[in-house]
Design an enzyme around this catalytic site. Structure first.
Site, short mmCIF file in Angstrom:
data_model
loop_
_atom_site.label_atom_id
_atom_site.label_comp_id
_atom_site.label_asym_id
_atom_site.label_seq_id
_atom_site.Cartn_x
_atom_site.Cartn_y
_atom_site.Cartn_z
N ASN A 7 0.88 -1.17 0.00
CA ASN A 7 0.00 0.00 0.00
C ASN A 7 0.92 1.22 0.00
O ASN A 7 1.58 1.49 1.01
CB ASN A 7 -0.90 0.00 1.24
CG ASN A 7 -1.79 1.22 1.31
OD1 ASN A 7 -1.61 2.19 0.57
ND2 ASN A 7 -2.75 1.19 2.21
N ARG A 9 0.52 4.23 0.47
CA ARG A 9 0.25 5.24 1.49
C ARG A 9 0.75 4.82 2.88
O ARG A 9 0.73 5.62 3.81
CB ARG A 9 -1.25 5.52 1.55
CG ARG A 9 -1.76 6.15 0.25
CD ARG A 9 -3.24 6.44 0.30
NE ARG A 9 -3.52 7.41 1.35
CZ ARG A 9 -4.71 7.60 1.89
NH1 ARG A 9 -5.73 6.89 1.47
NH2 ARG A 9 -4.90 8.49 2.83
N CYS A 10 1.20 3.59 3.02
CA CYS A 10 1.63 3.06 4.31
C CYS A 10 3.15 3.17 4.47
O CYS A 10 3.90 2.65 3.64
CB CYS A 10 1.20 1.60 4.41
SG CYS A 10 1.85 0.74 5.85
N SER A 11 3.59 3.82 5.53
CA SER A 11 5.03 4.00 5.74
C SER A 11 5.75 2.67 5.95
O SER A 11 6.88 2.49 5.49
CB SER A 11 5.29 4.93 6.93
OG SER A 11 4.78 4.36 8.12
#
Length: 116
Positions: A7, A9-11
Site C-alpha cells: 500500500n 500510502r503506508c510507511s
C-alpha cells in the site's frame, strides 16, 4: 521470486520496499488495494504466514467497524471472504519469498524471512 503486497500510502509498506532494495532483492509489487488477492491467494498467503485468517485483519480500520465485525465469531473461510471483498482490512505489508511469507511489522520480520 519475491512479492510484496504493498500500500503506497503506508510507511511500513514503503519501508519494506526500501529494505528489499537495500538487500538487492528483486521483487514484484502487488498494489493489493487496486488488485486485491483472490480468496485462493489469501488462503495460500495465510498458510505461508502460519496464522489464522483473522490474524491478518486490521481491526482498527474504519471499514472493520462499518461492517460490524468486532462482535462476530467467524470461520476461517468467512474471514478469507471478508478480506477478499475488503482488501483495506488486510494487514500490510506482506512479503512472500522462498515459499514463505512475513508481515512487515516490524521490518525485522522481513529480514528474518530473507535469512539475512
Amino acid at each position: 521470486m519475491t512479492t510484496v503486497y504493498h500500500n503506497p500510502r503506508c510507511s511500513k509498506s514503503r519501508a519494506a520496499l526500501e529494505l528489499l532494495r537495500s538487500h538487492q532483492i528483486e521483487f514484484d509489487v502487488v498494489k493489493y488495494l487496486e488488485d486485491p488477492p483472490s480468496e485462493k491467494e489469501l488462503q495460500k498467503i495465510v498458510k505461508m504466514l502460519g496464522i489464522k485468517p483473522e490474524q491478518l485483519v486490521r481491526k482498527k480500520e474504519k471499514r472493520f467497524k462499518e461492517l460490524g465485525l468486532g462482535d462476530q465469531k467467524l470461520s476461517d473461510r468467512q474471514w478469507i471472504a471478508i478480506l477478499a471483498a475488503n482488501p483495506s482490512l488486510i494487514e500490510r505489508p506482506i512479503v512472500v519469498h522462498g515459499g514463505k511469507a512475513a508481515i512487515g511489522r516490524p521490518t525485522e520480520n522481513i529480514t528474518e524471512l530473507l535469512g539475512q
